[in-house]
Write an enzyme that holds these catalytic residues in place. Structure first.
Site, PDB file in Angstrom:
ATOM      1  N   LYS A  77      57.596   3.064  10.116  1.00  0.00           N
ATOM      2  CA  LYS A  77      58.352   2.163   9.250  1.00  0.00           C
ATOM      3  C   LYS A  77      57.890   2.378   7.812  1.00  0.00           C
ATOM      4  CE  LYS A  77      59.486  -2.786   8.865  1.00  0.00           C
ATOM      5  NZ  LYS A  77      59.263  -4.140   9.417  1.00  0.00           N
ATOM      6  N   SER A 152      63.541  -6.694  10.764  1.00  0.00           N
ATOM      7  CA  SER A 152      63.599  -5.755   9.671  1.00  0.00           C
ATOM      8  C   SER A 152      63.285  -4.306  10.057  1.00  0.00           C
ATOM      9  CB  SER A 152      62.616  -6.192   8.582  1.00  0.00           C
ATOM     10  OG  SER A 152      61.278  -6.109   9.049  1.00  0.00           O
ATOM     11  N   SER A 176      60.439  -9.018  13.688  1.00  0.00           N
ATOM     12  CA  SER A 176      60.993  -7.744  13.220  1.00  0.00           C
ATOM     13  C   SER A 176      60.715  -6.540  14.098  1.00  0.00           C
ATOM     14  CB  SER A 176      60.494  -7.438  11.812  1.00  0.00           C
ATOM     15  OG  SER A 176      61.255  -8.171  10.900  1.00  0.00           O
TER      16      SER A 176
HETATM   17  N1  GLN Z   1      63.866 -11.996  10.155  1.00  0.00           N
HETATM   18  C1  GLN Z   1      62.643 -12.583   9.702  1.00  0.00           C
HETATM   19  C2  GLN Z   1      62.642 -12.643   8.194  1.00  0.00           C
HETATM   20  O1  GLN Z   1      63.630 -12.332   7.636  1.00  0.00           O
HETATM   21  C3  GLN Z   1      61.476 -11.805  10.205  1.00  0.00           C
HETATM   22  C4  GLN Z   1      61.197 -10.591   9.447  1.00  0.00           C
HETATM   23  C5  GLN Z   1      59.992  -9.875   9.928  1.00  0.00           C
HETATM   24  O2  GLN Z   1      59.503 -10.112  11.033  1.00  0.00           O
HETATM   25  N2  GLN Z   1      59.487  -9.020   9.075  1.00  0.00           N
HETATM   26  O3  GLN Z   1      61.684 -13.008   7.572  1.00  0.00           O
END
Ligand code: GLN
Length: 485
Positions: A77, A152, A176
């Site tokens: 990532k 994400s 995410s």
């Molecule tokens: N969807 C969540 C957010 O927008 C989690 C994102 C994540 O785990 N990085 O913060």
């Protein structure tokens, strides 16, 4: 089609020298050539560098070296530092920045023999659930390219689901890893907070972030977790628990284990196909000998609100470093304040700005106690809920995401709807406990993957991996390939 195989399958073939690491890497690069135009899982990659690493692995294999991930390509990532590789965090603000050092998870993977490959697409600074917030354009779901892959870590899930990588790393702050794994039909594991070093992970919300694997099977996730876990003097939040061999837990036997269903998770808005797939999975676990027990997590309804206070507060502090002074994409101004404003105004996307503003607000004098301090207290209650439930059960089962993958653009104008899609995943981050998502079925038309989540006790990775593996051995879902794999 070597790229379609798992880590376990490939490492046997590599050890027997039936295939070379170069052939495996080349198969991934060929697949990328074929499908990447439709998927956009990568922000960038360097094929020549990957093949050079493969040649080094082949030399080691020829000399008799045997390491668990020797010659296996693992994608990164774009929020994890890899020495001399670009690091953008899915954002325009970093410009042409390249990392000066390897993240600890990366150096541990290298020690285990992995080929460190590519910069995988993501929501900017890991803020989002769809990869639509990427500064480099969205990624697409390989099951239906008009749909989001989740986020994400969308690129990390897509690369595995479409056989562009054998395994990948992502990060999970509120879901995410688990949510995109569910939406793309692969395995995704968020470890216990403190299991994997965060050194070299660009921080979004430091008390929630955790690095973890994406893979095609539960065993492969256990193999990656073996490699990346453990003590690191560079991360003061690492918990120096010994690292077991996680594959040793994969016995297929879950007789007598108690698995909880939380009554508070029977929420409205759950997609019918998701609901029935998860119900069937629970029955299946019972057939395998697990005992299903109802548990209560009474503070569940506050989890999303608590998360969006804690996470944004930490983000507003962490992202202050992107000021145009020390990092690349500077926009000049007449004085430092103007330089900061112009740099951040031009470099950050809308969601990141929204989070910084929210986070600054909840930390501001006069509001700090009412929002931030109160959210910290509720966070403690949420953790306590889980610790109480784990007096009665060994793991808790939930859907990973309330819906299958939605259309690109469908929720883009409605941040609140997007935030609510994290309802089942966020609590594990607030409580600091591990969670895994595994494939448990499909919607009918279109065919979209559905994910099952297992949440474990602090350092209960072995138990959730054991249950996930027992389920996977006796179900067909993980074998289905997306149209673009
Ligand atoms: N969807 C969540 C957010 O927008 C989690 C994102 C994540 O785990 N990085 O913060």
């Amino acid at each position: 089609m070597l790229n379609r195989l798992t880590i376990s399958e490939l490492s046997q073939k590599l050890a027997r020298r039936e295939v070379s690491a170069r052939e495996v890497m080349q198969a991934c690069l060929d697949q990328i050539q074929r499908v990447e135009g439709k998927l956009h899982a990568f922000i960038s990659y360097n094929g020549a560098d990957a093949l050079a690493q493969a040649d080094v692995a082949d030399k080691a294999l020829a000399a008799g070296a045997r390491k668990p991930l020797l010659g296996i390509p693992v994608g990164m990532k774009d929020v994890l530092a890899v020495k001399d590789h670009p690091l953008n965090c899915g954002s325009k603000i970093l410009g042409s920045f390249t990392s000066l050092y390897d993240a600890t998870a990366v150096s541990k993977l290298r020690e285990a023999g992995a080929i460190i490959f590519g910069r995988l697409n993501m929501d900017e600074f890991a803020m989002g659930s769809s990869t639509e917030n990427s500064g480099f354009g969205p990624a697409s779901n390989p099951w239906d390219t008009t749909r989001i892959p989740g986020g994400s870590s969308g690129g990390s899930a897509v690369a595995v689901a479409a056989d562009e990588c054998i395994g990948t790393l992502g990060t999970d702050t509120g879901g995410s890893i688990r949510q995109p794994a569910a939406l793309c039909g692969c395995v995704g594991l968020k470890p216990t907070y403190g299991r994997v070093s965060r050194y070299g992970l660009v921080a979004f919300a430091s008390s929630l972030d955790q690095i973890g694997p994406f893979s095609k099977t539960v065993r492969d996730s256990a193999l990656i977790l073996n490699a990346i876990s453990g003590y690191d003097p560079c991360d003061s939040t690492i918990i120096p628990e010994p690292v077991p061999d996680y594959t040793a837990a994969l016995t297929g036997d879950i007789k007598g284990l108690k698995i909880g269903i939380a009554k508070e998770y029977a929420v409205g808005g759950l997609d019918a196909a998701v609901n029935s797939a998860v119900q069937n999975a629970v029955k299946h676990l019972e057939k395998l000998g697990a005992e299903i027990v109802e548990v209560s997590l009474p503070h569940t309804e506050y989890a999303v609100a608590t998360y969006y206070i804690v996470a944004t507060a930490e983000a507003s502090a962490n992202l202050a470093r992107f000021d145009g002074i020390r990092y690349c994409a500077r926009v000049e101004g007449a004085d430092p304040i103007e330089l900061y404003c112009k740099t951040r105004g031009a470099g950050f996307g809308a969601e990141v700005k929204r989070r910084i503003i929210l986070g600054t607000y909840v930390l501001s004098s006069g509001f700090h106690d009412a929002f931030y301090v109160r959210a910290q207290k509720v966070r403690t209650l949420i953790r306590q809920d889980f610790l109480n439930a784990f007096q009665k059960v060994d793991a808790i089962v939930t859907p990973t995401s309330p819906t299958p993958a939605f259309k690109i653009g469908e929720k883009a104008d409605d941040p609140l709807q997007m935030y609510l899609s994290d309802i089942f995943t966020i609590s594990a981050n607030l409580a600091g406990i591990p969670g895994i998502s595994i494939p448990c079925g499909f919607t009918a038309n279109p065919q979209l993957p559905i994910g099952l989540q297992l949440i474990g006790k602090p350092f209960g990775e072995e138990t959730i991996l054991k249950i996930a593996d027992a389920y996977e051995r006796t179900t067909p879902w993980h074998k289905e390939k997306s149209p673009l794999s």
